[in-house]
Design an enzyme around this catalytic site. Structure first.
Site, short mmCIF file in Angstrom:
data_model
loop_
_atom_site.label_atom_id
_atom_site.label_comp_id
_atom_site.label_asym_id
_atom_site.label_seq_id
_atom_site.Cartn_x
_atom_site.Cartn_y
_atom_site.Cartn_z
CD GLU A 13 -66.44 66.44 31.89
OE1 GLU A 13 -66.83 66.95 30.51
OE2 GLU A 13 -66.24 67.17 32.55
CG HIS A 14 -63.49 63.28 32.12
ND1 HIS A 14 -63.52 64.71 32.44
CD2 HIS A 14 -63.20 63.42 30.42
CE1 HIS A 14 -63.69 65.43 31.06
NE2 HIS A 14 -63.45 64.49 30.00
#
Length: 123
Positions: A13-14
């Site tokens: 996601e990050h």
């Protein structure tokens, strides 16, 4: 670049890239919800203030999807143009698939064009 291969496989996601050559990584990173580059780009700034989107794909879905952005709500128009050679080459496959799906009008749309081509070629 084993770490880039792993990052693309994991599709987080990050993804924070805090290396001295961080600018060179964007060419090799393909799968991440949001990428944070350099020593002054923490994830928290992306979450709250830097203007990057916070609606991001999780669980590895960054391999297939991007974060929600204004692009998500834009309309795209796709257009196609086949040449005579193109419909002659694709026609048989399209006719077969249309017949299998029992979409006779789709099949006929190709056949009519093929017939037109062959009749006008003979003239």
């Amino acid at each position: 670049r084993d770490s880039a291969a792993f990052a693309n496989l994991y599709a987080s996601e990050h993804l924070i890239i805090n290396t001295t050559d961080y600018k060179n990584w964007m060419g090799v990173i393909q799968n991440a919800g949001s990428v944070f580059l350099g020593p002054y780009s923490p994830e928290s700034c992306g979450d709250y203030a830097s203007g990057v989107n916070h609606v991001l794909p999780t669980y590895g879905y960054a391999k297939m999807y991007s974060g929600v952005s204004t692009w998500t709500f834009q309309k795209y128009l796709m257009a196609q143009e086949l040449s005579e050679a193109g419909i002659e080459r694709l026609g048989p496959t399209v006719c077969t698939l249309a017949s299998l799906e029992k979409l006779e009008a789709h099949r006929r749309a190709v056949e009519v064009r093929q017939k037109f081509i062959s009749e006008n070629r003979a003239k």
